[in-house]
Design an enzyme around this catalytic site. Structure first.
Site: not given
Ligand code: NAD
Length: 359
Positions: A143, A192, A248, A252
């Site tokens: 981001y 990852k 993020d 959620d």
């Protein structure tokens, strides 16, 4: 103790839910002999309407010069179109996070036993209960890396850079291990590393920390597997630490498992004691102004503020216990009312009053 809190009520249901959290803070202050001074600052759409920007420089200074920040939520359809993208309500959020150096986002995801029926997992997936903490890196990663759109071989291409330095990984790792020490002493580090270099570095730093925090049980887990395990058996997790974008998405997903978005608090922490505390949901414009929003996520965020910024552990416990008692007695705002027997539906302000009455 005297503490100065900058209050950002924001838009939509923001003012309604924040008022209830302030009521609860005042009740706690009265009981334990603390004074909470409040400094009110407009942020989001309300600030755009008044000043043409989502937060003024003066407002930002007030966020920096206080002991902690309490936020409702910002945004809404009114500011979705016709507002310069650089001045949208969410821009203020990113600005406050980066200017205050809020690099660690803590999201406790807890299943309230009283609300088990609201979980989409029903009984099978939540056999071991659900009480985990997601520690998300908040100011680095994709981001905040370079974003570009460019022409290549006659067509448009775009790229976003996922970038991390060792010190950024280490400081969020420490938050996770320290948090685990105060909870179930278990950390899952999500990456990852089978594909990404940034994840290989992430894993290397986490392994170094795992040796230092040898009293904490440590595991690596790939992000795709984490997404599956959260559905299969979320009870296996205590603390999950991960980079910005993975966090993020996973936070959620995890919060949905509880079935009650209005209940979930969060904290964004800096390297000092200053933090910003807010419920995880948005400004819910569809129910704004009706006094029906669930204020418990904001009230529990205020409890996190007491715990993490002010070291007022007993006071934080008192708020959490009061919320638990109110739920046990069957009081519910409409979003969590369900169809169970013996439920009393209450408004946003009645819920705040009920929590105060238990303190
Ligand atoms: P939302 O979280 O505001 O609402 C989603 C659904 O959940 C709605 O049906 C809403 O009524 C319900 N809901 C949310 N909080 C509730 C509560 N406390 N009590 C009862 N019901 C509740 O998400 P959205 O509709 O996607 O976004 C609305 C606006 O909020 C958008 O402008 C978005 O950009 C903004 N937003 C802000 C933040 C923030 O300020 N941190 C976070 C997310 C979204």
């Amino acid at each position: 103790m005297k503490k100065k809190i900058t209050v950002l009520k924001g838009d939509g249901i923001g003012p309604e839910i924040v008022d209830e959290a302030l009521k609860v803070l005042d009740k706690i202050g009265g009981k334990y002999g603390h004074t909470f001074e409040k400094v009110f600052v407009d942020m989001g759409g309300c600030s755009i309407d008044k000043y043409g920007v989502p937060i003024t420089d003066e407002g930002l200074e007030k966020c920096k010069n206080c002991d902690s920040v309490l936020l409702g939520a910002v945004g809404g359809p009114k500011w979705d179109t016709g507002v310069d993208p650089s001045k949208r309500p969410e821009k203020a959020l990113l600005k406050v996070r980066s200017e205050l150096g809020l690099f660690a986002n803590l999201r406790p995801t807890k299943m309230f036993n009283q609300l088990k029926g609201a979980s989409p997992l029903k009984e099978t997936g939540i056999k071991d209960g659900l009480d985990l903490m997601i520690v998300r890196e908040l100011t680095g990663g994709i981001y905040f890396g370079e974003h570009k759109t460019f022409e290549v071989d006659g067509e448009t291409a775009a790229s976003d850079l996922m970038y991390y330095t060792e010190h950024e990984i280490e400081r969020i790792g420490r938050v996770a291990f320290e948090t685990a020490r105060k909870r179930g002493k278990k950390v899952h580090s999500v990456d990852k590393a089978n594909v990404l270099d940034s994840s290989k570095l992430w894993r290397k730093v986490m392994h170094r920390l795992a040796e230092e925090y040898s009293d904490v049980e440590y595991s690596d887990i790939l992000v795709d597997n984490t997404a599956m395990q959260l559905i299969r058996n979320p009870g296996q997790f205590d603390v999950i630490v991960t980079e910005n974008m993975f966090g993020d998405i996973l936070s959620d997903e995890a919060s949905m498992l509880t079935g009650s978005i209005g209940m979930m608090p969060s904290a964004s922490l800096s390297s000092g004691t200053l933090g910003m505390y807010e419920p995880i949901h948005g400004s819910a414009p569809d129910i704004a102004g009706q006094n029906i929003a669930n204020p418990l996520g904001t009230i529990l965020s205020a409890a996190m503020m007491l715990r993490y910024s002010f070291d007022m552990i007993e006071e934080a416990d008192a708020i959490e216990k009061a919320v638990d008692e109110v739920l046990t007695e069957g009081y519910r705002t409409v979003d969590i009312a369900g169809k169970d027997e013996g439920i009393t539906k209450v408004s946003c302000s009645e819920m705040g009053d009920l929590v105060c009455s238990k303190i």
